[in-house]
Scaffold this active site. Structure first.
Site, short mmCIF file in Angstrom:
data_model
loop_
_atom_site.label_atom_id
_atom_site.label_comp_id
_atom_site.label_asym_id
_atom_site.label_seq_id
_atom_site.Cartn_x
_atom_site.Cartn_y
_atom_site.Cartn_z
N CYS A 147 0.66 -1.53 -5.33
CA CYS A 147 1.43 -2.20 -6.53
C CYS A 147 0.82 -3.30 -7.31
CB CYS A 147 3.02 -2.73 -5.98
SG CYS A 147 4.10 -3.04 -7.08
N HIS A 148 1.06 -4.74 -6.97
CA HIS A 148 0.40 -5.72 -7.36
C HIS A 148 -0.77 -6.29 -6.67
CE1 HIS A 148 4.26 -5.97 -9.95
NE2 HIS A 148 3.61 -6.70 -10.87
#
Length: 207
Positions: free
Chosen positions: A134-135
Protein backbone atom coordinates in the site's frame (compact mmCIF):
# COMPACT_ATOMS: atom_id res chain seq x y z
CA UNK A 1 -34.22 -47.89 15.46
CA UNK A 2 -31.65 -50.43 16.68
CA UNK A 3 -29.83 -50.34 13.33
CA UNK A 4 -29.79 -46.53 13.44
CA UNK A 5 -28.23 -46.61 16.92
CA UNK A 6 -25.58 -49.04 15.71
CA UNK A 7 -24.74 -46.76 12.77
CA UNK A 8 -24.31 -43.81 15.15
CA UNK A 9 -22.21 -45.83 17.59
CA UNK A 10 -19.90 -47.16 14.87
CA UNK A 11 -19.52 -43.84 13.01
CA UNK A 12 -15.89 -42.68 12.97
CA UNK A 13 -15.09 -40.01 15.51
CA UNK A 14 -13.65 -36.71 14.35
CA UNK A 15 -10.73 -35.13 16.17
CA UNK A 16 -8.99 -31.81 16.00
CA UNK A 17 -5.59 -31.58 14.40
CA UNK A 18 -3.02 -30.37 16.91
CA UNK A 19 -1.54 -27.04 15.95
CA UNK A 20 1.96 -28.50 16.27
CA UNK A 21 1.29 -31.27 13.75
CA UNK A 22 1.13 -28.90 10.77
CA UNK A 23 4.46 -28.31 9.01
CA UNK A 24 5.85 -24.83 9.72
CA UNK A 25 7.37 -23.36 6.58
CA UNK A 26 9.18 -20.56 8.43
CA UNK A 27 10.24 -22.27 11.63
CA UNK A 28 13.33 -20.54 13.02
CA UNK A 29 12.91 -17.44 10.83
CA UNK A 30 12.61 -13.96 12.32
CA UNK A 31 10.76 -10.91 10.98
CA UNK A 32 10.88 -7.24 11.92
CA UNK A 33 7.48 -5.60 11.47
CA UNK A 34 7.57 -1.79 11.44
CA UNK A 35 4.71 0.04 13.12
CA UNK A 36 3.58 3.56 13.84
CA UNK A 37 0.29 5.31 14.49
CA UNK A 38 -2.49 5.07 11.91
CA UNK A 39 -1.22 1.88 10.27
CA UNK A 40 -3.63 0.02 7.98
CA UNK A 41 -5.04 -2.52 10.42
CA UNK A 42 -5.30 -5.50 8.07
CA UNK A 43 -1.88 -4.87 6.52
CA UNK A 44 -0.19 -5.21 9.89
CA UNK A 45 -2.28 -7.79 11.71
CA UNK A 46 -2.88 -10.28 8.90
CA UNK A 47 0.82 -10.62 7.95
CA UNK A 48 1.79 -10.85 11.63
CA UNK A 49 -0.62 -13.70 12.30
CA UNK A 50 0.01 -15.46 9.00
CA UNK A 51 3.80 -15.45 9.43
CA UNK A 52 3.49 -16.60 13.04
CA UNK A 53 1.22 -19.39 11.83
CA UNK A 54 4.10 -20.56 9.65
CA UNK A 55 6.44 -20.60 12.63
CA UNK A 56 8.19 -17.25 12.20
CA UNK A 57 9.00 -15.05 15.18
CA UNK A 58 7.57 -11.59 14.44
CA UNK A 59 8.84 -8.58 16.42
CA UNK A 60 6.98 -5.28 16.18
CA UNK A 61 9.40 -2.34 15.99
CA UNK A 62 8.51 1.33 16.35
CA UNK A 63 10.20 4.69 16.74
CA UNK A 64 8.94 5.10 20.32
CA UNK A 65 9.98 3.26 23.50
CA UNK A 66 9.31 -0.48 23.42
CA UNK A 67 5.93 -1.42 24.83
CA UNK A 68 4.01 1.52 23.40
CA UNK A 69 0.57 0.73 21.99
CA UNK A 70 0.10 1.82 18.39
CA UNK A 71 -3.46 2.12 17.08
CA UNK A 72 -4.46 1.43 13.50
CA UNK A 73 -6.74 3.50 11.29
CA UNK A 74 -9.76 1.50 12.45
CA UNK A 75 -8.76 1.28 16.09
CA UNK A 76 -6.97 -2.07 16.25
CA UNK A 77 -4.08 -1.91 18.75
CA UNK A 78 -0.65 -3.50 18.60
CA UNK A 79 2.09 -3.23 21.21
CA UNK A 80 5.69 -2.76 20.10
CA UNK A 81 8.42 -5.17 21.13
CA UNK A 82 11.39 -3.06 20.08
CA UNK A 83 12.48 0.54 19.52
CA UNK A 84 14.46 1.17 16.36
CA UNK A 85 16.87 3.42 18.27
CA UNK A 86 17.94 0.51 20.46
CA UNK A 87 19.05 -1.84 17.68
CA UNK A 88 21.96 -1.29 15.31
CA UNK A 89 21.54 -2.07 11.65
CA UNK A 90 24.33 -4.63 12.04
CA UNK A 91 22.41 -6.48 14.76
CA UNK A 92 19.18 -6.30 12.76
CA UNK A 93 20.78 -7.82 9.68
CA UNK A 94 22.45 -10.53 11.76
CA UNK A 95 19.30 -11.43 13.67
CA UNK A 96 16.40 -11.04 11.24
CA UNK A 97 15.46 -12.60 7.91
CA UNK A 98 12.89 -10.06 6.73
CA UNK A 99 11.53 -6.55 7.18
CA UNK A 100 7.82 -5.90 6.71
CA UNK A 101 6.33 -2.44 6.18
CA UNK A 102 2.52 -2.09 6.33
CA UNK A 103 0.58 0.77 4.80
CA UNK A 104 -1.88 3.32 6.09
CA UNK A 105 -0.61 6.70 7.23
CA UNK A 106 2.15 5.07 9.32
CA UNK A 107 4.78 5.03 6.53
CA UNK A 108 4.56 8.82 6.33
CA UNK A 109 5.81 8.89 9.93
CA UNK A 110 8.35 6.14 9.29
CA UNK A 111 10.00 7.87 6.35
CA UNK A 112 10.73 10.88 8.58
CA UNK A 113 12.73 8.63 10.92
CA UNK A 114 16.34 8.25 9.81
CA UNK A 115 16.94 5.13 11.89
CA UNK A 116 14.05 3.37 10.14
CA UNK A 117 15.33 4.48 6.74
CA UNK A 118 18.84 3.24 7.57
CA UNK A 119 17.41 -0.07 8.75
CA UNK A 120 15.49 -0.50 5.49
CA UNK A 121 18.63 0.13 3.43
CA UNK A 122 20.73 -2.24 5.54
CA UNK A 123 18.22 -5.08 5.28
CA UNK A 124 17.86 -4.66 1.52
CA UNK A 125 21.61 -4.43 0.88
CA UNK A 126 22.14 -7.57 2.95
CA UNK A 127 19.67 -9.45 0.76
CA UNK A 128 17.02 -9.79 3.44
CA UNK A 129 13.41 -9.79 2.31
CA UNK A 130 12.01 -6.25 2.39
CA UNK A 131 8.24 -6.41 1.94
CA UNK A 132 5.99 -3.35 1.75
CA UNK A 133 2.34 -2.88 0.88
CA UNK A 134 0.00 0.00 0.00
CA UNK A 135 1.75 3.21 1.19
CA UNK A 136 4.64 1.13 2.56
CA UNK A 137 6.71 1.51 -0.65
CA UNK A 138 7.09 5.17 0.28
CA UNK A 139 9.96 3.86 2.41
CA UNK A 140 11.69 2.59 -0.72
CA UNK A 141 11.48 6.11 -2.13
CA UNK A 142 12.82 7.87 0.96
CA UNK A 143 15.44 5.32 2.05
CA UNK A 144 18.67 6.10 0.21
CA UNK A 145 21.96 4.32 -0.17
CA UNK A 146 25.27 6.07 0.53
CA UNK A 147 25.44 7.27 -3.08
CA UNK A 148 22.12 9.06 -2.62
CA UNK A 149 20.06 6.74 -4.80
CA UNK A 150 16.65 5.60 -3.48
CA UNK A 151 16.15 1.89 -2.84
CA UNK A 152 13.34 2.05 -5.39
CA UNK A 153 15.71 3.02 -8.20
CA UNK A 154 15.89 0.37 -10.90
CA UNK A 155 13.40 -2.09 -9.40
CA UNK A 156 9.97 -3.29 -10.51
CA UNK A 157 7.42 -2.48 -7.83
CA UNK A 158 3.79 -1.74 -7.11
CA UNK A 159 1.93 0.23 -4.45
CA UNK A 160 -1.35 2.00 -3.69
CA UNK A 161 -2.33 4.06 -6.73
CA UNK A 162 -1.79 7.39 -4.93
CA UNK A 163 1.90 6.53 -4.43
CA UNK A 164 2.49 5.53 -8.05
CA UNK A 165 4.13 8.82 -9.06
CA UNK A 166 6.42 8.70 -6.03
CA UNK A 167 7.71 5.27 -7.03
CA UNK A 168 8.24 6.34 -10.62
CA UNK A 169 10.00 9.57 -9.57
CA UNK A 170 12.29 7.50 -7.32
CA UNK A 171 13.37 5.49 -10.37
CA UNK A 172 11.20 2.39 -10.07
CA UNK A 173 9.26 0.73 -12.86
CA UNK A 174 5.68 0.74 -11.63
CA UNK A 175 3.56 -2.32 -12.46
CA UNK A 176 -0.13 -2.68 -11.63
CA UNK A 177 -0.04 -6.22 -10.24
CA UNK A 178 -1.23 -7.71 -6.93
CA UNK A 179 2.27 -8.60 -5.73
CA UNK A 180 5.66 -7.97 -7.31
CA UNK A 181 8.96 -9.63 -6.42
CA UNK A 182 12.24 -8.07 -7.55
CA UNK A 183 15.36 -9.22 -5.75
CA UNK A 184 14.85 -8.74 -2.01
CA UNK A 185 11.87 -6.44 -2.57
CA UNK A 186 8.26 -7.60 -2.40
CA UNK A 187 5.54 -5.01 -2.93
CA UNK A 188 1.75 -5.09 -3.08
CA UNK A 189 -1.08 -2.64 -3.70
CA UNK A 190 -3.90 -2.86 -1.15
CA UNK A 191 -5.43 -5.11 1.55
CA UNK A 192 -7.21 -6.96 -1.28
CA UNK A 193 -3.77 -8.25 -2.33
CA UNK A 194 -2.73 -9.60 1.07
CA UNK A 195 -3.06 -13.25 0.04
CA UNK A 196 -0.62 -13.12 -2.91
CA UNK A 197 1.57 -10.71 -0.90
CA UNK A 198 1.93 -13.22 1.93
CA UNK A 199 2.37 -16.12 -0.48
CA UNK A 200 5.31 -14.25 -2.02
CA UNK A 201 6.84 -13.42 1.37
CA UNK A 202 6.55 -16.98 2.62
CA UNK A 203 7.93 -18.42 -0.60
CA UNK A 204 10.94 -16.09 -0.55
CA UNK A 205 11.68 -16.61 3.13
CA UNK A 206 11.35 -20.37 2.84
CA UNK A 207 14.08 -20.61 0.19
Amino acid sequence: AKAARQRVETAPRTRSMAATSRPKLLAGRKVLLLADFQFEDLELMYPKMRLEEEGAEVSVMGAHPAGIKYTGKYGYPVKSDLCVDNMSTTDAVASYDALLIPGGFAPDYMRRNQAMLDLTVAMADAGRVVASICHGPWMLCSARRTDGSPLAKGIRATCFSACKDDLINAGATYVDEPAVVDGPFITARTPADLTPFLHAIIDEMAK
